[in-house]
Write an enzyme that holds these catalytic residues in place. Sequence first.
Site, mmCIF file in Angstrom:
data_model
loop_
_atom_site.group_PDB
_atom_site.id
_atom_site.type_symbol
_atom_site.label_atom_id
_atom_site.label_comp_id
_atom_site.label_asym_id
_atom_site.label_seq_id
_atom_site.Cartn_x
_atom_site.Cartn_y
_atom_site.Cartn_z
ATOM 1 C CE1 TYR A 175 3.910 -4.729 1.963
ATOM 2 C CE2 TYR A 175 6.103 -5.644 2.313
ATOM 3 C CZ TYR A 175 5.230 -4.887 1.559
ATOM 4 O OH TYR A 175 5.651 -4.298 0.395
ATOM 5 C CE LYS A 179 3.136 -5.846 -1.344
ATOM 6 N NZ LYS A 179 2.386 -5.079 -2.360
ATOM 7 C CB THR A 210 8.007 5.605 -0.685
ATOM 8 O OG1 THR A 210 7.773 4.418 0.076
ATOM 9 C CG2 THR A 210 8.559 5.244 -2.047
HETATM 10 P P1 NAP Z 1 3.511 4.725 -0.441
HETATM 11 O O1 NAP Z 1 4.382 5.878 -0.787
HETATM 12 O O2 NAP Z 1 3.016 4.560 0.965
HETATM 13 O O3 NAP Z 1 2.283 4.718 -1.451
HETATM 14 C C1 NAP Z 1 1.259 3.759 -1.317
HETATM 15 C C2 NAP Z 1 0.118 4.174 -2.217
HETATM 16 O O4 NAP Z 1 -0.948 3.201 -2.065
HETATM 17 C C3 NAP Z 1 -0.472 5.535 -1.831
HETATM 18 O O5 NAP Z 1 -0.867 6.208 -2.991
HETATM 19 C C4 NAP Z 1 -1.690 5.141 -0.999
HETATM 20 O O6 NAP Z 1 -2.698 6.128 -0.983
HETATM 21 C C5 NAP Z 1 -2.138 3.938 -1.807
HETATM 22 N N1 NAP Z 1 -3.147 3.151 -1.111
HETATM 23 C C6 NAP Z 1 -3.077 2.567 0.119
HETATM 24 N N2 NAP Z 1 -4.249 1.987 0.411
HETATM 25 C C7 NAP Z 1 -5.080 2.212 -0.646
HETATM 26 C C8 NAP Z 1 -6.418 1.880 -0.961
HETATM 27 N N3 NAP Z 1 -7.194 1.188 -0.097
HETATM 28 N N4 NAP Z 1 -6.935 2.260 -2.148
HETATM 29 C C9 NAP Z 1 -6.177 2.949 -3.027
HETATM 30 N N5 NAP Z 1 -4.916 3.333 -2.781
HETATM 31 C C10 NAP Z 1 -4.378 2.959 -1.603
HETATM 32 O O7 NAP Z 1 4.239 3.318 -0.761
HETATM 33 P P2 NAP Z 1 5.214 2.867 -1.951
HETATM 34 O O8 NAP Z 1 6.548 2.611 -1.355
HETATM 35 O O9 NAP Z 1 5.091 3.776 -3.111
HETATM 36 O O10 NAP Z 1 4.574 1.433 -2.245
HETATM 37 C C11 NAP Z 1 3.927 1.139 -3.483
HETATM 38 C C12 NAP Z 1 3.898 -0.382 -3.621
HETATM 39 O O11 NAP Z 1 5.240 -0.892 -3.625
HETATM 40 C C13 NAP Z 1 3.173 -1.118 -2.483
HETATM 41 O O12 NAP Z 1 2.400 -2.167 -3.013
HETATM 42 C C14 NAP Z 1 4.316 -1.683 -1.659
HETATM 43 O O13 NAP Z 1 3.947 -2.862 -0.959
HETATM 44 C C15 NAP Z 1 5.344 -1.974 -2.730
HETATM 45 N N6 NAP Z 1 6.719 -2.059 -2.230
HETATM 46 C C16 NAP Z 1 7.316 -0.980 -1.674
HETATM 47 C C17 NAP Z 1 8.637 -1.105 -1.230
HETATM 48 C C18 NAP Z 1 9.373 0.055 -0.607
HETATM 49 O O14 NAP Z 1 10.493 -0.172 -0.091
HETATM 50 N N7 NAP Z 1 8.834 1.264 -0.624
HETATM 51 C C19 NAP Z 1 9.321 -2.334 -1.365
HETATM 52 C C20 NAP Z 1 8.662 -3.403 -1.944
HETATM 53 C C21 NAP Z 1 7.362 -3.256 -2.394
HETATM 54 P P3 NAP Z 1 -2.758 7.251 0.205
HETATM 55 O O15 NAP Z 1 -1.794 8.345 -0.199
HETATM 56 O O16 NAP Z 1 -4.192 7.672 0.171
HETATM 57 O O17 NAP Z 1 -2.353 6.569 1.481
#
Ligand code: NAP
Length: 252
Positions: A175, A179, A210
């Site tokens: 991961y 990034k 999330t």
């Molecule tokens: P999340 O709730 O798991 O949502 C991830 C989203 O990405 C979902 O809509 C998922 O779709 C979609 N996705 C995964 N693989 C995909 C693919 N091949 N094609 C299209 N869509 C795809 O996660 P989140 O926390 O909102 O994360 C969003 C972003 O923020 C990510 O890039 C993550 O690395 C970044 N981030 C998150 C955090 C945190 O603490 N949450 C911190 C730093 C960065 P499905 O519903 O179909 O699985």
Amino acid sequence: MVMHDKPVALVTGANKGIGHEIARQLAAHGVTVVIGARDVALGEAAAAAIRGARAIALDVTSADSIAAAAARIRRELGRLDVLVNNAGIANGGPRQATTMDAIIQSGVPSTTPLAEIRTVFETNVFGAIAVTQAMLPLLREAPAGRIVNVSSRVGSMTTISDPAYPMPRVGGVAYAPSKSALNAVTIAFAQELAGTAIKVNAACPGYTATDFNDHTGSRSVTEAAREPVRLALLGPDGPTGSFSNDAGPIPW
Ligand code: NAP
């Protein structure tokens, strides 16, 4: 061909989590939002919650899906002003929603299968590059194209190599490197597009509750979406090739 009269934004992985909130906030700023979702039924349900939004099938690991999405945006809206590469996965294993401990275990450098690392890079890095390449012709036609890559602080090598960083192993071998690579990709596109109207920046949403982390994150999606949305709406004097969160710049 129609030309939509308002700015249009595509947010990948916007059927839930931070991406959905980015879409909601952009719509509140008068932007017409396209919800990218690999499960279009989930995308349509998510779009129904946002005024004026529409869903589009978009799996960022599928070249056919990406090409079809770009063609449909051109056909139905005739423009794209903002691309938010938000879709991301934490690990390449069968289950995404994990505790912090499980995330660490899923990225142990000496034992994580290469196939799992490839899976993470396929979505977090190659997916973002492929979607950006496909959407660039539309973004180049926009008066002020904006690309926002949703990165993470664990992509900051300055941060993770600091002995004082409280979550030293959380990014593991898949991961965090994905990034870091996304950050480098951000700089590469920003450099190529310098001198155009397009700005390319990376944002960290912060540790956010999330499905990504079984809702253990300390921030709300409202807070998490703030910086990506700011970068999506940057004026002409805003930066390009930057990495930041809502507290300011993050070291690479
Ligand atoms: P999340 O709730 O798991 O949502 C991830 C989203 O990405 C979902 O809509 C998922 O779709 C979609 N996705 C995964 N693989 C995909 C693919 N091949 N094609 C299209 N869509 C795809 O996660 P989140 O926390 O909102 O994360 C969003 C972003 O923020 C990510 O890039 C993550 O690395 C970044 N981030 C998150 C955090 C945190 O603490 N949450 C911190 C730093 C960065 P499905 O519903 O179909 O699985």
